[in-house]
Design an enzyme around this catalytic site. Structure first.
Site, mmCIF file in Angstrom:
data_model
loop_
_atom_site.group_PDB
_atom_site.id
_atom_site.type_symbol
_atom_site.label_atom_id
_atom_site.label_comp_id
_atom_site.label_asym_id
_atom_site.label_seq_id
_atom_site.Cartn_x
_atom_site.Cartn_y
_atom_site.Cartn_z
ATOM 1 N N GLU A 32 13.449 1.329 -0.589
ATOM 2 C CA GLU A 32 12.561 1.716 -1.687
ATOM 3 C C GLU A 32 13.247 2.814 -2.500
ATOM 4 O OE1 GLU A 32 10.223 2.419 -4.490
ATOM 5 O OE2 GLU A 32 9.483 0.854 -3.138
ATOM 6 N N CYS A 40 0.766 0.811 -5.922
ATOM 7 C CA CYS A 40 -0.625 0.860 -5.460
ATOM 8 C C CYS A 40 -1.019 2.258 -5.011
ATOM 9 C CB CYS A 40 -0.828 -0.134 -4.326
ATOM 10 S SG CYS A 40 -2.470 -0.063 -3.583
ATOM 11 N N LYS A 49 -8.791 4.929 -7.920
ATOM 12 C CA LYS A 49 -10.068 4.937 -7.209
ATOM 13 C C LYS A 49 -10.502 6.346 -6.852
ATOM 14 C CE LYS A 49 -9.066 1.130 -7.552
ATOM 15 N NZ LYS A 49 -8.652 0.662 -8.864
ATOM 16 N N GLY A 179 -6.278 -2.688 -24.694
ATOM 17 C CA GLY A 179 -6.351 -3.601 -23.553
ATOM 18 C C GLY A 179 -7.702 -3.538 -22.870
ATOM 19 N N GLY A 181 -8.538 -5.413 -20.020
ATOM 20 C CA GLY A 181 -8.496 -5.979 -18.677
ATOM 21 C C GLY A 181 -8.945 -4.961 -17.643
ATOM 22 N N GLY A 269 -1.348 -5.024 -19.480
ATOM 23 C CA GLY A 269 -0.820 -5.831 -18.394
ATOM 24 C C GLY A 269 0.455 -5.267 -17.806
ATOM 25 N N ASP A 309 3.723 -8.800 -6.939
ATOM 26 C CA ASP A 309 3.768 -8.809 -8.397
ATOM 27 C C ASP A 309 5.060 -9.376 -8.962
ATOM 28 O OD1 ASP A 309 1.376 -7.512 -8.058
ATOM 29 O OD2 ASP A 309 1.866 -5.781 -9.304
ATOM 30 N N HIS A 442 -32.446 -5.025 6.575
ATOM 31 C CA HIS A 442 -33.280 -4.486 5.486
ATOM 32 C C HIS A 442 -33.507 -2.994 5.725
ATOM 33 C CE1 HIS A 442 -36.476 -4.268 2.481
ATOM 34 N NE2 HIS A 442 -37.191 -3.581 3.373
#
Length: 469
Positions: A32, A40, A49, A179, A181, A269, A309, A442
């Site tokens: 890497e 991510c 997030k 964008g 998306g 994108g 990807d 419930h």
């Protein structure tokens, strides 16, 4: 003799494939050139997030009177928001580094990888030297990067992609997002809740979502205070004294609209990262859309695979890359993986959340497949109402004889957690009765899915009977 597997790319697809290979006894090289965790963890899912959680809290604070709270002073500390985001990322990255380092048969090599031959990988190390690795198999998991279209002015200093935006330590007064998306709308919702005036320029909102959701979402976003310029294409970005001005062409009409913001985010994108891998020299086919592969993710060169990807036709989701990487490793190690690879839940962290799995209505219509559908509203669910989240629905698509659930589409609070019961149903081709016969606790929001199923069966007790003509 133990197999040697080299993984290029330390994102979710790469590092999880490497760990699985090490678990199964292979000798593993994981390469890497940036941080472990890939896009991510460092520039995508996790930081966004984390920011989305800030937006969710802000949304509740904006509605304080509804819940019986009364306070006046509320300030937002952009630097603290950025610090917390970095703390989350650092903590998770250190966990991955520990895992990778705990396997004696796996070596993590920080550096930039390229092919010398189909069985030899050269790594440009951080100190400027090179190292050659001999390998039996190579998995390319080099990921993607933001795509910036050739809009005049897109190269102006200060124009941001998601990479730069995630390093921003202040909350801007205004923002123009090009964008509509997943990436663009998630940031639109985040910064709108943090107090930024947001404008979104897009041809279509959430084009990959079920048509009912993509048509409803613009009005929901507008009601939240976000300006949506839809059916449009940005054709110029100009610097102004206050920031930037973006001119948008309204498609099919002879008119333009303008939006101004302190910053501009280009969220149009992502494209596969293949530069520097030296693929052309060893004959691996690739193009603008990535590396084509067969059903087992092998490229046109035997022993070289591509996942995530960087793969042509990728749906660009971290969990898809992970599943593909583990699938490849298990095949290489002699197993027959049973993972269901063609059913991938997709989650969008807007406000409200959007989640889907399986077929959309438009896909079923294009395929000419007969189907039935039902929809149950959040407003009929006790927990949703008590949480102050009555807006949204769960839609279920099934075969006419109810022998198979074909698709689930959710818009509303906790949609991205609720979708997985639907994913189990679609992945295993379950009949409607498999869900209908199951008791749901419930009060929970999972009952919304249950009620949509019961409607298909004609036994929902929370649906009024049809009016007599």
């Amino acid at each position: 003799m133990s197999k040697t597997i080299t993984v290029i790319g330390g994102g979710p697809g790469g590092y999880e494939a490497a760990i699985r290979a090490a678990q199964m006894g292979a000798n593993v090289y994981l390469i890497e050139n940036r941080e472990l965790g890939g896009t991510c963890l460092n520039r995508g899912c996790i930081p966004t997030k984390t920011l989305w959680r800030n937006a969710e809290i802000a949304n509740s604070l904006h509605r304080k009177a509804e819940f019986g709270f009364d306070f006046k002073d509320l300030t937002i500390d952009g630097k603290r928001i950025q610090e917390r985001k970095n703390e989350v990322v650092t903590k998770m990255r250190s966990g991955i580094e520990f895992l990778v380092g705990s396997y004696p048969n796996m070596e993590f090599i920080p550096g930039f990888a390229s092919f010398k031959s189909d069985k030899t990988i050269q790594v440009q190390l951080k100190d400027g030297t090179t190292r050659d690795l001999e390998t039996d198999y190579t998995i390319i998991a080099s990921g993607s990067k933001p795509f910036v279209p050739p809009i005049p002015g897109a190269d102006l200093e200060g124009i941001m992609t998601s990479d730069e935006l995630l390093d921003m330590d202040f909350v801007p007064e205004s923002m123009v997002i090009i964008g509509g998306g997943v990436i663009g709308l998630e940031f639109a919702c985040i910064y709108n809740e943090l107090g930024t005036k947001v404008s979104v320029i897009t041809n279509e909102v959430l084009a990959a979502a079920d048509e009912e959701i993509s048509k409803r979402m613009p009005s929901i976003l507008k009601r939240a205070g976000i300006e949506i310029i839809s059916g449009a294409r940005a054709n110029q970005i100009e610097k102004t004294d206050a920031g930037y001005k973006v001119t948008a062409e309204i498609l099919g009409k002879d008119k333009v609209k303008e939006a101004e913001g302190q910053i501009v985010l280009v969220a149009t994108g992502r494209v596969a990262v293949t530069e520097g891998l030296n693929l052309e020299e060893i004959g691996v086919e690739f193009g603008r859309r990535g590396i084509p592969v067969n059903q087992d993710y092998q490229t046109n060169i035997e022993g070289i695979y591509a996942i995530g990807d960087v793969k042509e036709g990728s749906i660009q989701l971290a969990h898809a890359a992970t599943a593909e990487g583990i699938y490849v490793v298990e095949k290489l190690m002699g197993e027959e993986p049973e993972t269901i690879m063609d059913v991938v839940p997709a989650c969008t962290f807007t406000l409200p959340e959007v989640a889907q799995v399986g077929k959309t209505e438009q896909q079923l219509k294009e395929e000419g497949k007969a189907y039935v559908k039902s929809k149950f509203l959040y407003s009929g669910n006790g927990k949703a109402i008590s949480y102050g989240e009555p807006d949204g629905f769960v839609k279920v698509l099934a075969t006419e004889d109810l022998s198979e659930i074909l698709g689930i589409h959710i818009m509303g609070a906790h949609a991205n957690d609720l979708i997985h019961e639907g994913a189990v149903a679609v992945a295993n081709k379950l009949p409607v009765t498999a869900i209908g016969n199951m008791i749901h606790a419930h009060p929970t929001m999972s009952e919304i899915f249950m009620e949509a199923i019961h409607q298909l069966e004609g036994k929902s007790i929370h649906t009024a009977p049809p009016k007599k003509k």
